[in-house]
Design a protein around this motif. Structure first.
Motif, PDB file in Angstrom:
ATOM      1  N   TYR A  64      59.876  98.985 -42.220  1.00 54.07           N
ATOM      2  CA  TYR A  64      59.044  97.882 -41.729  1.00 54.07           C
ATOM      3  C   TYR A  64      57.980  97.505 -42.758  1.00 54.07           C
ATOM      4  CZ  TYR A  64      55.571  95.370 -39.019  1.00 54.07           C
ATOM      5  OH  TYR A  64      54.658  94.443 -38.592  1.00 54.07           O
ATOM      6  N   LEU A  65      57.291  98.510 -43.311  1.00 55.72           N
ATOM      7  CA  LEU A  65      56.244  98.227 -44.290  1.00 55.72           C
ATOM      8  C   LEU A  65      56.818  97.600 -45.561  1.00 55.72           C
ATOM      9  CD1 LEU A  65      53.978 101.370 -43.972  1.00 55.72           C
ATOM     10  CD2 LEU A  65      53.433  99.039 -43.303  1.00 55.72           C
ATOM     11  N   LEU A  66      57.960  98.081 -46.002  1.00 55.42           N
ATOM     12  CA  LEU A  66      58.599  97.521 -47.186  1.00 55.42           C
ATOM     13  C   LEU A  66      59.011  96.069 -46.963  1.00 55.42           C
ATOM     14  CD1 LEU A  66      59.549  98.128 -50.054  1.00 55.42           C
ATOM     15  CD2 LEU A  66      61.749  98.784 -49.078  1.00 55.42           C
ATOM     16  N   SER A  67      59.547  95.778 -45.788  1.00 57.63           N
ATOM     17  CA  SER A  67      59.935  94.395 -45.502  1.00 57.63           C
ATOM     18  C   SER A  67      58.712  93.487 -45.422  1.00 57.63           C
ATOM     19  CB  SER A  67      60.751  94.315 -44.215  1.00 57.63           C
ATOM     20  OG  SER A  67      59.954  94.626 -43.094  1.00 57.63           O
ATOM     21  N   ARG A  68      57.615  93.981 -44.869  1.00 59.95           N
ATOM     22  CA  ARG A  68      56.380  93.179 -44.815  1.00 59.95           C
ATOM     23  C   ARG A  68      55.846  92.910 -46.226  1.00 59.95           C
ATOM     24  NH1 ARG A  68      53.933  90.532 -40.858  1.00 59.95           N
ATOM     25  NH2 ARG A  68      51.981  91.211 -41.721  1.00 59.95           N
ATOM     26  N   ILE A  69      55.883  93.922 -47.087  1.00 59.06           N
ATOM     27  CA  ILE A  69      55.398  93.751 -48.452  1.00 59.06           C
ATOM     28  C   ILE A  69      56.255  92.745 -49.204  1.00 59.06           C
ATOM     29  CG2 ILE A  69      55.175  94.930 -50.673  1.00 59.06           C
ATOM     30  CD1 ILE A  69      54.284  97.424 -49.073  1.00 59.06           C
ATOM     31  N   VAL A  70      57.577  92.851 -49.055  1.00 61.49           N
ATOM     32  CA  VAL A  70      58.479  91.906 -49.729  1.00 61.49           C
ATOM     33  C   VAL A  70      58.235  90.493 -49.223  1.00 61.49           C
ATOM     34  CG1 VAL A  70      60.907  91.230 -49.950  1.00 61.49           C
ATOM     35  CG2 VAL A  70      60.232  93.604 -50.296  1.00 61.49           C
ATOM     36  N   ARG A  71      58.062  90.329 -47.930  1.00 59.27           N
ATOM     37  CA  ARG A  71      57.811  89.014 -47.340  1.00 59.27           C
ATOM     38  C   ARG A  71      56.503  88.415 -47.864  1.00 59.27           C
ATOM     39  NH1 ARG A  71      57.702  89.936 -41.586  1.00 59.27           N
ATOM     40  NH2 ARG A  71      59.760  90.782 -41.972  1.00 59.27           N
ATOM     41  N   GLU A  72      55.474  89.247 -47.992  1.00 53.45           N
ATOM     42  CA  GLU A  72      54.192  88.768 -48.505  1.00 53.45           C
ATOM     43  C   GLU A  72      54.281  88.401 -49.988  1.00 53.45           C
ATOM     44  OE1 GLU A  72      51.205  88.162 -47.053  1.00 53.45           O
ATOM     45  OE2 GLU A  72      52.142  88.546 -45.112  1.00 53.45           O
ATOM     46  N   LEU A  73      55.020  89.194 -50.761  1.00 53.67           N
ATOM     47  CA  LEU A  73      55.126  88.936 -52.196  1.00 53.67           C
ATOM     48  C   LEU A  73      55.925  87.678 -52.500  1.00 53.67           C
ATOM     49  CD1 LEU A  73      55.610  92.473 -53.736  1.00 53.67           C
ATOM     50  CD2 LEU A  73      53.599  91.011 -53.844  1.00 53.67           C
ATOM     51  N   ARG A  74      56.874  87.339 -51.646  1.00 51.32           N
ATOM     52  CA  ARG A  74      57.652  86.115 -51.865  1.00 51.32           C
ATOM     53  C   ARG A  74      56.772  84.884 -51.796  1.00 51.32           C
ATOM     54  NH1 ARG A  74      62.904  87.079 -48.260  1.00 51.32           N
ATOM     55  NH2 ARG A  74      63.940  88.577 -49.619  1.00 51.32           N
ATOM     56  N   GLY A  75      55.835  84.884 -50.863  1.00 56.15           N
ATOM     57  CA  GLY A  75      54.980  83.718 -50.680  1.00 56.15           C
ATOM     58  C   GLY A  75      53.763  83.713 -51.587  1.00 56.15           C
ATOM     59  N   ALA A  76      53.437  84.837 -52.190  1.00 58.78           N
ATOM     60  CA  ALA A  76      52.223  84.943 -52.994  1.00 58.78           C
ATOM     61  C   ALA A  76      52.515  84.600 -54.453  1.00 58.78           C
ATOM     62  CB  ALA A  76      51.664  86.358 -52.907  1.00 58.78           C
ATOM     63  N   ASP A  77      51.478  84.176 -55.134  1.00 55.96           N
ATOM     64  CA  ASP A  77      51.580  83.908 -56.565  1.00 55.96           C
ATOM     65  C   ASP A  77      51.117  85.170 -57.293  1.00 55.96           C
ATOM     66  OD1 ASP A  77      51.925  82.600 -58.946  1.00 55.96           O
ATOM     67  OD2 ASP A  77      49.909  81.741 -58.944  1.00 55.96           O
ATOM     68  N   VAL A  78      52.083  86.003 -57.655  1.00 50.77           N
ATOM     69  CA  VAL A  78      51.791  87.316 -58.227  1.00 50.77           C
ATOM     70  C   VAL A  78      51.912  87.249 -59.743  1.00 50.77           C
ATOM     71  CG1 VAL A  78      52.522  89.723 -58.291  1.00 50.77           C
ATOM     72  CG2 VAL A  78      52.666  88.449 -56.168  1.00 50.77           C
ATOM     73  N   ASP A  79      50.967  87.884 -60.426  1.00 52.71           N
ATOM     74  CA  ASP A  79      51.022  87.997 -61.882  1.00 52.71           C
ATOM     75  C   ASP A  79      51.929  89.177 -62.221  1.00 52.71           C
ATOM     76  OD1 ASP A  79      50.589  87.971 -64.591  1.00 52.71           O
ATOM     77  OD2 ASP A  79      48.640  88.966 -64.467  1.00 52.71           O
ATOM     78  N   TRP A  80      53.211  88.891 -62.416  1.00 50.49           N
ATOM     79  CA  TRP A  80      54.183  89.951 -62.627  1.00 50.49           C
ATOM     80  C   TRP A  80      53.981  90.658 -63.946  1.00 50.49           C
ATOM     81  CZ3 TRP A  80      56.270  91.859 -58.607  1.00 50.49           C
ATOM     82  CH2 TRP A  80      56.539  91.057 -57.516  1.00 50.49           C
ATOM     83  N   ARG A  81      53.403  89.970 -64.935  1.00 51.94           N
ATOM     84  CA  ARG A  81      53.115  90.646 -66.204  1.00 51.94           C
ATOM     85  C   ARG A  81      52.070  91.738 -65.997  1.00 51.94           C
ATOM     86  NH1 ARG A  81      52.030  86.273 -70.706  1.00 51.94           N
ATOM     87  NH2 ARG A  81      53.467  87.321 -72.089  1.00 51.94           N
ATOM     88  N   GLY A  82      51.075  91.459 -65.188  1.00 52.56           N
ATOM     89  CA  GLY A  82      50.048  92.462 -64.885  1.00 52.56           C
ATOM     90  C   GLY A  82      50.619  93.635 -64.107  1.00 52.56           C
ATOM     91  N   VAL A  83      51.482  93.340 -63.156  1.00 49.51           N
ATOM     92  CA  VAL A  83      52.113  94.402 -62.370  1.00 49.51           C
ATOM     93  C   VAL A  83      52.986  95.277 -63.277  1.00 49.51           C
ATOM     94  CG1 VAL A  83      53.763  94.879 -60.522  1.00 49.51           C
ATOM     95  CG2 VAL A  83      52.053  93.092 -60.224  1.00 49.51           C
ATOM     96  N   ALA A  84      53.748  94.634 -64.170  1.00 50.72           N
ATOM     97  CA  ALA A  84      54.605  95.384 -65.090  1.00 50.72           C
ATOM     98  C   ALA A  84      53.765  96.228 -66.044  1.00 50.72           C
ATOM     99  CB  ALA A  84      55.500  94.427 -65.877  1.00 50.72           C
ATOM    100  N   PHE A  85      52.641  95.686 -66.502  1.00 51.31           N
ATOM    101  CA  PHE A  85      51.759  96.448 -67.392  1.00 51.31           C
ATOM    102  C   PHE A  85      51.204  97.675 -66.671  1.00 51.31           C
ATOM    103  CE2 PHE A  85      47.523  97.450 -68.978  1.00 51.31           C
ATOM    104  CZ  PHE A  85      47.811  97.708 -70.313  1.00 51.31           C
ATOM    105  N   ALA A  86      50.745  97.489 -65.440  1.00 49.43           N
ATOM    106  CA  ALA A  86      50.194  98.617 -64.678  1.00 49.43           C
ATOM    107  C   ALA A  86      51.260  99.676 -64.432  1.00 49.43           C
ATOM    108  CB  ALA A  86      49.611  98.121 -63.363  1.00 49.43           C
TER     109      ALA A  86
END
Length: 58
Positions: free
Chosen positions: A16-38
């Motif tokens: 449930y938590l994983l599906s909620r996180i995926v659903r939120e990330l789809r709609g959000a404007d995420v800086d994937w370069r920052g996530v990959a760096f971290a």
């Protein structure tokens, strides 16, 4: 039996938590370069801790 019920509940909660996180990330404007760096920084830190056995707790 109680152990099996606890494990099943934990798996359902994690799914449930994983599906909620995926659903939120789809709609959000995420800086994937920052996530990959971290993620890369943490992976290198764990690798160096394992290789050199310097640092960490204990």
């Amino acid at each position: 039996m109680i152990r099996i019920v606890f494990i099943v509940c934990a798996i359902i909660a994690a799914t449930y938590l994983l599906s909620r996180i995926v659903r939120e990330l789809r709609g959000a404007d995420v800086d994937w370069r920052g996530v990959a760096f971290a993620f890369g920084f943490v992976a290198i830190a764990v690798y160096l801790r394992h290789t050199t056995e310097i640092g960490g707790i204990g």
